[in-house]
Design an enzyme around this catalytic site. Structure first.
Site, PDB file in Angstrom:
ATOM      1  CG  HIS A 121      -1.858  -1.180   1.217  1.00 19.63           C
ATOM      2  ND1 HIS A 121      -2.877  -1.331   0.320  1.00 19.63           N
ATOM      3  CD2 HIS A 121      -1.891  -2.279   2.014  1.00 19.63           C
ATOM      4  CE1 HIS A 121      -3.518  -2.462   0.555  1.00 19.63           C
ATOM      5  NE2 HIS A 121      -2.940  -3.058   1.567  1.00 19.63           N
ATOM      6  CG  ASP A 154       6.278  -7.250  -2.944  1.00 17.97           C
ATOM      7  OD1 ASP A 154       5.795  -6.228  -2.450  1.00 17.97           O
ATOM      8  OD2 ASP A 154       6.109  -8.391  -2.447  1.00 17.97           O
ATOM      9  CB  SER A 185       9.626  -0.553   6.339  1.00 19.10           C
ATOM     10  OG  SER A 185      10.990  -0.924   6.467  1.00 19.10           O
ATOM     11  CG  ASP A 190      10.158   7.688  10.566  1.00 21.28           C
ATOM     12  OD1 ASP A 190      10.382   8.685  11.290  1.00 21.28           O
ATOM     13  OD2 ASP A 190       9.044   7.139  10.505  1.00 21.28           O
ATOM     14  CD  GLU A 233      11.242   2.965  16.820  1.00 25.33           C
ATOM     15  OE1 GLU A 233      10.144   3.244  17.353  1.00 25.33           O
ATOM     16  OE2 GLU A 233      11.399   2.873  15.586  1.00 25.33           O
ATOM     17  CG  HIS A 249       8.213   4.814  14.474  1.00 26.68           C
ATOM     18  ND1 HIS A 249       8.379   3.556  14.984  1.00 26.68           N
ATOM     19  CD2 HIS A 249       7.287   4.677  13.486  1.00 26.68           C
ATOM     20  CE1 HIS A 249       7.597   2.696  14.363  1.00 26.68           C
ATOM     21  NE2 HIS A 249       6.926   3.363  13.432  1.00 26.68           N
ATOM     22  CB  ILE A 250       7.400  11.289  12.806  1.00 26.46           C
ATOM     23  CG1 ILE A 250       8.546  11.604  11.829  1.00 26.46           C
ATOM     24  CG2 ILE A 250       7.823  11.546  14.243  1.00 26.46           C
ATOM     25  CD1 ILE A 250       8.947  13.069  11.788  1.00 26.46           C
TER      26      ILE A 250
END
Length: 419
Positions: A168, A188, A246, A271, A276, A299-300
């Site tokens: 997606h 993929d 991801s 990200d 974390e 992680h935004i």
């Protein structure tokens, strides 16, 4: 509707008896939907420490969370009434899905709602990396004027973007990038229909060797753990840019750091990280710190107002439909069954989760044999089976006895009644 519990067969209390625990500041759109449904909602802006979480989860019927809260087996075993878990995010790796499934807890998530936000972040990062914007910004904040002119910065038009994972987010990124003049190729492990002029390549190595930008969009699985190591970094073009929005475990961070500091890679944007911090504050450390032309963000990717609002609506609506009708559309660990509200006032719906072994339906139907069954649906997913049966209630119908009989079956995982 009864408060859904796996241990008692009490008469149906009012809907407000259902308790919902919401953590990590999930969107108010979701909070409003749950409160409007008549549920008792306890709301927390942050994740709870494990000892507090174990206490809070004891008597709630549903819990909503984002990515910080870890619902391990050790935590979930404290839950006595829990039947639904709403992950107000894409991933569900923070939940022990197997334990949840085998203990009568269905899990919902929002796999699509923040796709645009993540894709837009990646587009912005590609432009910032190609123009070295963050390094120049840091220099100016430190009083250094360094107007770089020439071959070290680039447009993204005409450059090849290699997308790893064409789901997606990856496919939406593909469309936006192509509209900006980029050449898009993707790899993929599953067969994917390419959008626009995007082209699938046969191997990850081929994608890495030919792409000017490489962007990761894969789930966290055993197969994707450390899929980018020093080997893959060395396969990338010299001067290429790497982006990961991801999952943190997908990349060997020291290998990426070496690729940046050695000059093999021209820049990176990350990200997500393997580990974390639990909360905000000065508590982050990574080998990537200090790497040239490297954007680090906490992680935004999906943390926009628009994405969180859409996620709130999607997950809260799924929880309401599950609690009020038993519908499991969107569940990640149960069979997906579309159910409407109980049709008649003199009807009840029995929802049963059981181990998927032969003979269970025979036992259930024997218990229901004296009832008029208006509708019955059963489906399975692996070792878990999900049964819904609508019964006409007459003066002679002993619903409590039927439910007690189903719960007494050794194959039973969870049974509840919806009025």
């Amino acid at each position: 509707m009864t408060a859904p519990t796996a241990t008692t067969a009490a008469a149906a209390p009012a809907a407000p008896k259902l308790k919902i625990l919401l953590l990590e500041g999930v969107s108010q759109t979701g909070v409003s939907i749950l409160r409007d449904a008549g549920y008792e909602v306890e709301y927390h802006l942050k994740a709870l420490p494990e000892d507090q979480l174990k206490q809070k989860i004891k008597d709630v019927h549903a819990v909503g969370l984002r990515s910080k809260t870890q619902l391990t087996a050790d935590v979930l075993k404290e839950a006595k009434n829990l039947v639904a878990i709403g992950c107000f995010c894409i991933g569900t790796n923070q939940v022990n899905l197997d334990y949840a499934a085998t203990h009568g807890m269905t899990v919902f998530n929002s796999p699509f709602s923040n796709s645009r936000s993540v894709a837009e972040l990646v587009i912005g990062e590609m432009i910032a990396l190609a123009r070295q914007v963050t390094d120049r910004n840091t220099e100016l904040h430190n009083g250094v004027w360094n107007r770089v002119v020439g071959s070290v910065t680039h447009e993204i038009k005409g450059k090849q973007l290699g997308i790893i994972g064409y789901g997606h987010i990856g496919s939406q990124l593909s469309v936006i990038a192509e509209s900006m003049g980029m050449i898009v190729k993707f790899f993929d492990v599953n067969q994917r229909f390419p959008l626009g002029t995007a082209v699938a390549v046969k191997s990850l190595e081929e994608l890495l060797k030919t792409s000017d930008f490489v962007s990761l969009h894969v789930p966290e699985t055993a197969e994707t753990k450390n899929m980018i190591t020093s080997k893959e970094v060395s396969q990338m073009k010299k001067g290429a840019y790497f982006i990961n929005a991801s999952r943190g475990t997908v990349v060997d961070i020291p290998a990426l750091s070496h690729g940046l500091k050695s000059g093999h890679l021209a820049g990176a944007a990350v990200d997500v990280f393997p580990v974390e911090p639990f909360g905000n504050g000065k508590n982050f450390d990574s080998p990537l710190m200090g790497s040239p032309n490297t954007i680090l963000s906490p992680h935004i990717g999906g943390s926009t107002e628009e994405a969180q609002s859409a996620i709130g609506v999607e997950v809260a609506t799924a929880l309401v439909k599950f609690l009020s009708t038993g519908m499991t559309l969107g569940s990640v660990n149960y069979p997906e069954i579309d159910l409407r509200p109980v049709a008649a006032k003199k009807s009840v719906r029995i929802i049963n989760v059981h181990h998927n072994v032969p003979g269970v339906l025979k036992q259930v139907n024997k218990l229901l044999s004296d009832c008029n069954i208006e509708k019955q649906i059963c489906d399975s997913k692996g070792d878990i089976a999900y049964l819904s049966a609508d019964l006409e209630v007459t003066a002679s119908t002993n619903v409590d006895a039927i439910v007690a009989g189903i719960r007494a079956m050794p194959e039973n995982i969870m049974t509840r009644v919806i009025y």
